[in-house]
Scaffold this active site. Structure first.
Site, PDB file in Angstrom:
ATOM      1  N   ASP A 173      49.743 -11.788  27.825  1.00  0.00           N
ATOM      2  CA  ASP A 173      51.046 -12.447  27.898  1.00  0.00           C
ATOM      3  C   ASP A 173      51.712 -12.162  29.244  1.00  0.00           C
ATOM      4  O   ASP A 173      52.281 -13.060  29.876  1.00  0.00           O
ATOM      5  CB  ASP A 173      51.942 -11.980  26.753  1.00  0.00           C
ATOM      6  CG  ASP A 173      53.281 -12.697  26.742  1.00  0.00           C
ATOM      7  OD1 ASP A 173      53.287 -13.936  26.619  1.00  0.00           O
ATOM      8  OD2 ASP A 173      54.319 -12.025  26.909  1.00  0.00           O
ATOM      9  N   LYS A 196      52.643 -14.828  32.555  1.00  0.00           N
ATOM     10  CA  LYS A 196      53.922 -14.867  33.278  1.00  0.00           C
ATOM     11  C   LYS A 196      53.723 -14.619  34.778  1.00  0.00           C
ATOM     12  O   LYS A 196      54.341 -15.274  35.622  1.00  0.00           O
ATOM     13  CB  LYS A 196      54.886 -13.836  32.688  1.00  0.00           C
ATOM     14  CG  LYS A 196      55.297 -14.139  31.249  1.00  0.00           C
ATOM     15  CD  LYS A 196      56.101 -13.000  30.629  1.00  0.00           C
ATOM     16  CE  LYS A 196      56.436 -13.295  29.171  1.00  0.00           C
ATOM     17  NZ  LYS A 196      57.148 -12.165  28.520  1.00  0.00           N
TER      18      LYS A 196
END
Length: 817
Positions: free
Chosen positions: A681, A685
C-alpha cells in the site's frame, strides 16, 4: 389609451374569461382601452384538424366539430345568466352552423384550399371575441363585438397575408371615432378588398394588437399570456430562469427569432415604428410586472448581467457547402441563397469562413432533402469538376442564441461564453455573430441543448447558486461520511460561496439510484435500499451520460478496479472525476498516462489528492513546488497510518505481535494485517508521487523491505500468522534496543531520491522530522532547492473516514471553483 391583447390560454375556458374580465375592469378604472382576443386555447388546431379530416373524407370531422361546439356552448352557459342565454346561444349557434356548413362542403369536394383554411380558422377568433363581449355586458361593462375583417385590409396571400397599412389605419381610426364602447376585437384575421377572409400568419393576434395600437397611437400595448413575461431562458429546461424586467425591441426580436416565447418579430413592427411600448403580462399572475419592451431601456434601470437572455431552436440541420471553387468567386453566395429562396426554404443561420472556402447554413430538418437536391442541381458543374464538394448534412443540431444590448463593445463576452461550454465538454459546430454584437448564435449537438442552456445561464446570471452534480459510487465508510459532510455543509456553501452540491446518482455493490433534481441526503440510505435498479457499472455510467448535466462529477469512493477501469470512458464523456481509489494511478503506467492525456484533451478534471495521505495536501503541495520551478531533491514519507501507529507504539518492553493484534482489534489494520505489513500500500502511494514528478516507474521498480519474513505471509490463516509472527518478536526487540542505544527510533520510511524509490525500516535521530511522529499520523518531508536546509514538512492524520472524506469533498469543490 391602451390595447390589451389576450392569448388563447387567457381565454381557454369560462373560468379564465372571468379572470380576463377582472383585468379589463381594473384597466378601465385607469385608462381607455380596446381589447384584442385570440381563439380559445386549442380551438384553432382543432378547426384545422376538422378541415383536414373533412378533406380526407373522414367522418371524424363531425366529432371535431361537436367538440368545438361543446366548448363554446359550455362557456356561454357558465358566463351568462340562464335568463339571458337563449339569444346568445342562438347567435353563437348561427356562427357555428356556418362553420359546420363549410366543413361539410370541404367533405363533399375533398379539398381544403389555403383560402378555405383561412376562412374556417377565422371562426375561432370570431366565436371567442363574441363570447367575451357578451360576458362583459353580463358584468355591466358596455362592450361591443368587433369583427376585424371589416377593418384590417390585406392582399390575397392566404395563410400569411400582407396588411395594407394605410387603408387599415384609416378604417380603424374611423371606426373608433364613431364607436365609444369598449371594443372586443378579433385578432389574427383580416380580409381582402373583395372581403375574402385572410389570416395574418404566425403571431397574428399579436400583430392585430400592434396594428390597432399603432393606428390609434396608444401609450402601451399589453400582451397577456400564461408566463411572467419574457424569461432569461426556457424555464422548462432551465429551472433557475427568471423574468426579464426590461427589453429593447431589438433584444425581443432576436430572442423571439431563436425560439423564446416572446412576440413574433413581424407582429412588433407597427409598434416599433411608432415607438409604442409593449408589455408581456401573465393572466394567471396579473400583479406581476412582466416584461416591458421599448426602444430604449430606462437609464435608471441597472442590468443584472452582461447578456439579457438565452433562447434556442431545438432541432435544425446544418448544410455545409465548401470547396476551392468558392474562393474569390463573385456571386456564389447569391446563387446559393437564391436557389433556396426559390424553393421557399427559410435559412435560420448563416456562417461563412473568412477564407471563403465554406458556407454553413442552418435550416429546418423537413427542408433538408429539398435543399440538398436544389443545391446539387445549381452547382452540378462545379461538383462534377471537383471545385465544390458534395454538400454535407449534419442532423440533430440545436441553435443557442445569447442576446443582449450590453454585449456591444464589451470585451470578454465570447470568451466567457465559449469557456462555459468548453468546461462542460460541449462542442460548437458553427458560430454566427452580426456586427451589431447583439447576438451570438452557436450550433451544437441537440443532445447538449439543455446542458448548454444551464451552463450559460449559470455563467452569466447571478443565480442564487452554482450547482455541482455529483454521481457517487461507494457508500461504505468513506462514501457515507462524505454524504454526511455534504449534507451538513450544503447550506453554508450556498450562503457563503453560492455553491450547491446535488447528489444526482448513488450506487453501492448492490443497488443504484438516480434523481435529476437531487437525492434527499436525509434519507439517502432508505432511498438506495428501496431502489429496484441493481448496480451495474456500465449502466451507471450510461445514465450519467444520458442525463448530460452541466458541472457533472463522478466520485469513486471504492477500492474497486472494475470502477477505475471506467475512468477513460467517463472522461471521454466530459465528466470530471474525484477519487481516493489508487488503482488507476498505481496500475499500468499506460493507463496513468492515458488518463492524464484525456484530462487535457477533454478539458476535464481528474482529482485524487486523497490517493496519498488521505486529507493531507501532499499531492497539491508537490504540484505547487514543481510548477513554481522548484527542483525536488528528495522525498521522505511515512504513508501508512497503520504502520505509523505500530512503530509509534512499539518499544523494547512490548511484543511486536501483540501490538499488531491490538492495532487489528482497534480497526487500524486491514482484516488481514499482512496487507499492511507487506508494504504494498505504501509502495502504491510512493509510485503515485514518483509519477507525479514525471517518472515512468512501475510498482516492480520500487525496492520494498518487508517487515515480516516470508514464512508469515505463507501462513494459512490469521491465527496461524500470529503464531508464526511470535517467533520474530525478539528480532524486532533487538532492532528497537539498537535504535534506542543510538538515541533513535524506528520508522518505516518511503524514500524517493535520484529517480530511485525504496521503502525500508530506518532508525532516525532527534534531528529528523520523523522522530516526534505520534499516533497514526502520516508525514512527508520535501527536500528541494528552496527547502534544502530545512525541508518542507506536511504532517497529520493520513487515514480515517473523516479526513479522507473531507479530502474528497475538497476535491469536489476544486472542480467548480
Amino acid at each position: 389609451m391602451k390595447i390589451l391583447k389576450f392569448g388563447g390560454t387567457s381565454v381557454q375556458n369560462a373560468k379564465m374569461i372571468n379572470e380576463v374580465i377582472k383585468i379589463i375592469k381594473n384597466s378601465l378604472k385607469k385608462d381607455k382601452i380596446a381589447v384584442v382576443v385570440s381563439a380559445f386555447s386549442g380551438i384553432t388546431d382543432k378547426i384545422i384538424q376538422a378541415g383536414q379530416n373533412a378533406a380526407k373524407g373522414d367522418d371524424k370531422h363531425l366529432e371535431d366539430f361537436k367538440e368545438i361546439e361543446k366548448r363554446h356552448m359550455e362557456a356561454i352557459k357558465f358566463l351568462i345568466d340562464i335568463k339571458k342565454q337563449s339569444k346568445i346561444l342562438a347567435e353563437t349557434k348561427t356562427i357555428l352552423n356556418e362553420l359546420e356548413d363549410c366543413l361539410n362542403g370541404i367533405f363533399l369536394i375533398k379539398e381544403l384550399s389555403v383560402r378555405s383554411l383561412d376562412f374556417i380558422m377565422s371562426f375561432g377568433e370570431r366565436l371567442s371575441a363574441y363570447i367575451v363581449s357578451r360576458a362583459l355586458i353580463e358584468k355591466k361593462v358596455d362592450s361591443e363585438f368587433v369583427d376585424s375583417r371589416n377593418l384590417v385590409k390585406t392582399d390575397m396571400m392566404f395563410g400569411n397575408a400582407n396588411v395594407n397599412i394605410k387603408e387599415t389605419f384609416q378604417n380603424i381610426q374611423k371606426h373608433f371615432h364613431n364607436n365609444k364602447k369598449l371594443n372586443i376585437i378579433t385578432g389574427f384575421i383580416g380580409s381582402t378588398d373583395k372581403n375574402a377572409t385572410t389570416t395574418l400568419g404566425r403571431g397574428g393576434s399579436d400583430y392585430s394588437a400592434a396594428l390597432f395600437g399603432a393606428a390609434l397611437n396608444v401609450k402601451e400595448i399589453e400582451i397577456w399570456t400564461d408566463v411572467d413575461g419574457v424569461m432569461t431562458a426556457d424555464p422548462r429546461k432551465v429551472k433557475k430562469a427568471f423574468s426579464i424586467p426590461y427589453l429593447t425591441y431589438e433584444e425581443a426580436m432576436e430572442m423571439s427569432h431563436f425560439g423564446a416565447k416572446v412576440i413574433h418579430p413581424p407582429a412588433m413592427r407597427p409598434a416599433t415604428e411608432k415607438k409604442i411600448p409593449m408589455i408581456i403580462k401573465n393572466t394567471f399572475n396579473p400583479e406581476f410586472p412582466g416584461t416591458y419592451i421599448s426602444a430604449k431601456i430606462p437609464a435608471k434601470i441597472e442590468k443584472i448581467s452582461q447578456i439579457t437572455g438565452i433562447s434556442s431552436i431545438n432541432n435544425v440541420d446544418i448544410l455545409q457547402v465548401q470547396g476551392s471553387g468558392l474562393v474569390g468567386v463573385v456571386g456564389v453566395a447569391k446563387r446559393l441563397f437564391q436557389t433556396l429562396a426559390e424553393k421557399k426554404i427559410n435559412i435560420i443561420l448563416i456562417s461563412q469562413a473568412s477564407s471563403e472556402h465554406s458556407i454553413c447554413i442552418a435550416i429546418n430538418p423537413q427542408d433538408s432533402e429539398k435543399a440538398l437536391d436544389a443545391i446539387h442541381k445549381e452547382f452540378e458543374l462545379e461538383i462534377s469538376s471537383g471545385q465544390v464538394d458534395k454538400v454535407k448534412v449534419e442532423n440533430k443540431k440545436s441553435i443557442i442564441a445569447v442576446v443582449g444590448e450590453r454585449m456591444r463593445n464589451t470585451p470578454g463576452i465570447s470568451g466567457k461564453l465559449f469557456s462555459s461550454l468548453g468546461n462542460n465538454g460541449i462542442n460548437i459546430a458553427a458560430i454566427a455573430q452580426g456586427s451589431s454584437e447583439l447576438n451570438i448564435s452557436l450550433v451544437i449537438d441537440r443532445e447538449d441543448e439543455e446542458k448548454a442552456l444551464k451552463a450559460i445561464h449559470d455563467t452569466f446570471f447571478l443565480s442564487k447558486y452554482r450547482e455541482i452534480n455529483v454521481f457517487l459510487i461507494g457508500t461504505g465508510l468513506i462514501g457515507s461520511t462524505l454524504l454526511n459532510q455534504i449534507k451538513a455543509q450544503n447550506s453554508q456553501l450556498q450562503n457563503k460561496l453560492n455553491i450547491k452540491v446535488n447528489i444526482i446518482g448513488l450506487g453501492n455493490s448492490k443497488d443504484m439510484i438516480f434523481a435529476k433534481e437531487g437525492i434527499d441526503l436525509k434519507k439517502w440510505q432508505q432511498i438506495l435500499e428501496s431502489s429496484k435498479e441493481k448496480m451495474n457499472i456500465e449502466n451507471f455510467i450510461n445514465k450519467v451520460k444520458e442525463l448530460n448535466l452541466p458541472s457533472s462529477v463522478f466520485v469513486d469512493c471504492t477500492a474497486c478496479e472494475e470502477v477505475s477501469n471506467q475512468y477513460e470512458n467517463i472522461l471521454n464523456s466530459n465528466v470530471d472525476i474525484v477519487t481516493p481509489n489508487k488503482k488507476a494511478n498505481s496500475g499500468k503506467f499506460e493507463t496513468y498516462k492515458k488518463l492524464k492525456t484525456l484530462t487535457k484533451e477533454k478539458n476535464c478534471k481528474f482529482l485524487y489528492e486523497t490517493n496519498v495521505g488521505a486529507g493531507l495536501p501532499i499531492l497539491s503541495t508537490l504540484h505547487d513546488l514543481l510548477i513554481s520551478g522548484d527542483k525536488i531533491l528528495k522525498i521522505e514519507a511515512i504513508l501508512s497510518g497503520t504502520l505509523s501507529y505500530i512503530f509509534n507504539t512499539l518499544d523494547s518492553q512490548k511484543e511486536f505481535s501483540e501490538i499488531i493484534k491490538t492495532a487489528k482489534s482497534k480497526g487500524f489494520t486491514e482484516p488481514d494485517p499482512r496487507d499492511d505489513l507487506s508494504g504494498l500500500d505504501v509502495a502504491r502511494k510512493l509510485l503515485i508521487l514518483s509519477r507525479e514528478m514525471g517518472s515512468t516507474s512501475k510498482l516492480k521498480d520500487i525496492a520494498i523491505e518487508k517487515l515480516i519474513p516470508e514464512e508469515c505471509f505463507k501462513a494459512q490463516n490469521i491465527e496461524d500468522f500470529f503464531k508464526k509472527l511470535q517467533k520474530y518478536d525478539q528480532l524486532m526487540k533487538d532492532k528497537i534496543k539498537k535504535a534506542q542505544k543510538e538515541k533513535k527510533v524506528l520508522r518505516y520510511v518511503a524514500t524517493l531520491e535520484n529517480n530511485k524509490a525504496q521503502i525500508s525500516l530506518q532508525s532516525v535521530d532527534q534531528n529528523h522530522p520523523f522522530y516526534t511522529l505520534s499516533g497514526s499520523d502520516n508525514i512527508v518531508s520535501f527536500t528541494t532547492n528552496r527547502y534544502k536546509k530545512t525541508p518542507l514538512v506536511i504532517k497529520g492524520p493520513g487515514a480515517g473516514a473523516d479526513v479522507t472524506a473531507a479530502g474528497v469533498f475538497a476535491d469536489i469543490m476544486r472542480v467548480i471553483r
